[in-house]
Design a protein around this motif. Structure first.
Motif, PDB file in Angstrom:
ATOM      1  N   GLY A  29       0.795  -1.216   0.000  1.00 28.87           N
ATOM      2  CA  GLY A  29       0.000   0.000   0.000  1.00 28.87           C
ATOM      3  C   GLY A  29       0.829   1.268   0.000  1.00 28.87           C
ATOM      4  O   GLY A  29       0.290   2.369  -0.136  1.00 28.87           O
ATOM      5  N   TYR A  31       4.348   3.370  -1.714  1.00 33.18           N
ATOM      6  CA  TYR A  31       4.636   3.772  -3.101  1.00 33.18           C
ATOM      7  C   TYR A  31       6.128   3.732  -3.394  1.00 33.18           C
ATOM      8  O   TYR A  31       6.953   4.062  -2.531  1.00 33.18           O
ATOM      9  CB  TYR A  31       4.094   5.187  -3.360  1.00 33.18           C
ATOM     10  N   ARG A  44       1.993   1.947  -6.827  1.00 35.42           N
ATOM     11  CA  ARG A  44       1.566   1.491  -5.504  1.00 35.42           C
ATOM     12  C   ARG A  44       2.050   0.065  -5.305  1.00 35.42           C
ATOM     13  O   ARG A  44       1.819  -0.810  -6.157  1.00 35.42           O
ATOM     14  CB  ARG A  44       0.040   1.562  -5.412  1.00 35.42           C
ATOM     15  N   ARG A 161       4.391   7.393   0.896  1.00 33.23           N
ATOM     16  CA  ARG A 161       3.032   7.023   1.304  1.00 33.23           C
ATOM     17  C   ARG A 161       2.084   8.149   0.919  1.00 33.23           C
ATOM     18  O   ARG A 161       2.498   9.288   0.662  1.00 33.23           O
ATOM     19  CB  ARG A 161       2.975   6.809   2.820  1.00 33.23           C
ATOM     20  N   ILE A 162       0.799   7.821   0.873  1.00 37.08           N
ATOM     21  CA  ILE A 162      -0.255   8.811   0.695  1.00 37.08           C
ATOM     22  C   ILE A 162      -1.199   8.683   1.884  1.00 37.08           C
ATOM     23  O   ILE A 162      -1.620   7.566   2.226  1.00 37.08           O
ATOM     24  CB  ILE A 162      -1.012   8.618  -0.629  1.00 37.08           C
ATOM     25  N   ARG A 165      -4.511   6.034   2.498  1.00 35.74           N
ATOM     26  CA  ARG A 165      -4.647   5.099   1.379  1.00 35.74           C
ATOM     27  C   ARG A 165      -4.452   3.628   1.768  1.00 35.74           C
ATOM     28  O   ARG A 165      -4.599   2.757   0.942  1.00 35.74           O
ATOM     29  CB  ARG A 165      -3.643   5.460   0.281  1.00 35.74           C
ATOM     30  N   ASP A 166      -4.068   3.328   3.001  1.00 30.34           N
ATOM     31  CA  ASP A 166      -3.827   1.946   3.389  1.00 30.34           C
ATOM     32  C   ASP A 166      -5.138   1.170   3.508  1.00 30.34           C
ATOM     33  O   ASP A 166      -6.170   1.721   3.899  1.00 30.34           O
ATOM     34  CB  ASP A 166      -3.069   1.872   4.715  1.00 30.34           C
TER      35      ASP A 166
END
Length: 208
Positions: A29, A31, A44, A161-162, A165-166
């Motif tokens: 999850g 990037y 991703r 990471r975003i 988004r996990d």
């Protein structure tokens, strides 16, 4: 290429668990980003494998050698190796400095820079651009020159990471090994069409 880049935040070393299995799970999850002069490539991470301490299939199992020195760096460094004389694999060191272990980045969902990926893998469907460890390094332009690279810098080749988004994570057996295949050390994003390998190996009943 799109003009607006995804809001990917670089991962710091302190963000990474100091445990190989936990890190392999954590990286699903997240990037992978490769910033190039011609543009950004990103994807991703949808599948990883853990090669923890004491694992006889790990390249670090026999101790520190010149070829595996990057596995003994602090967690978050690239270990890039040519496997079977054919495919380049991107791994990441996963323990404290001086302790040899790593995780394999197995598959990505391509997000940014698809034309750049397609130029390296012509005639390949978007689903298959980075669905597998050898495919993703080819699509991202990752060579053995990246061995030892710090992936926590937010520059060049890096991980990020975003926010928010996990999602759920599945666990299953590892692929392509002649021993210790039964170990539940392969982590993936359930339902993702970008996960590699036979679908029968995805134990979707084991969702974390």
């Amino acid at each position: 290429m799109t003009s607006a880049l995804l809001p990917i935040l670089p991962l710091r070393r302190d963000d990474l668990p100091v445990d190989t299995v936990e890190l392999a799970r954590y990286m699903v999850g997240k990037y992978l980003v490769h910033d190039l002069p011609e543009g950004r490539i990103s994807g991703r991470i949808v599948e990883t494998e853990a090669y923890p301490l004491g694992d006889s299939t790990s390249h670090a199992f026999g101790g520190l050698r010149s070829y595996n020195a990057s596995m003994f760096l602090a967690r978050g460094h690239a270990y890039v190796r040519l496997t079977y004389g054919v495919s380049i694999m991107l791994n990441m060191s996963s323990e404290a400095e001086g302790t040899g272990a790593g995780i394999l980045i197995r598959a990505l969902e391509p997000l940014e820079g698809l034309p750049l990926m397609e130029a390296r893998r012509p005639g390949v469907k978007p689903r298959d651009l980075a669905r597998g460890p050898g495919r993703l390094t080819q699509a991202f332009g990752i060579t053995q020159a990246f061995d030892g690279r710090d992936l926590c810098t937010g520059r060049d080749l890096w991980i990020g990471r975003i926010e928010g988004r996990d999602g759920p994570i599945g666990v299953g057996r590892r692929i392509g090994l002649s021993r210790e295949m039964h170990q539940p050390l392969r982590f993936y994003e359930p339902g993702s069409p970008f996960v590699s390998g036979p679908r029968k190996l995805l134990l979707t009943r084991a969702i974390l």
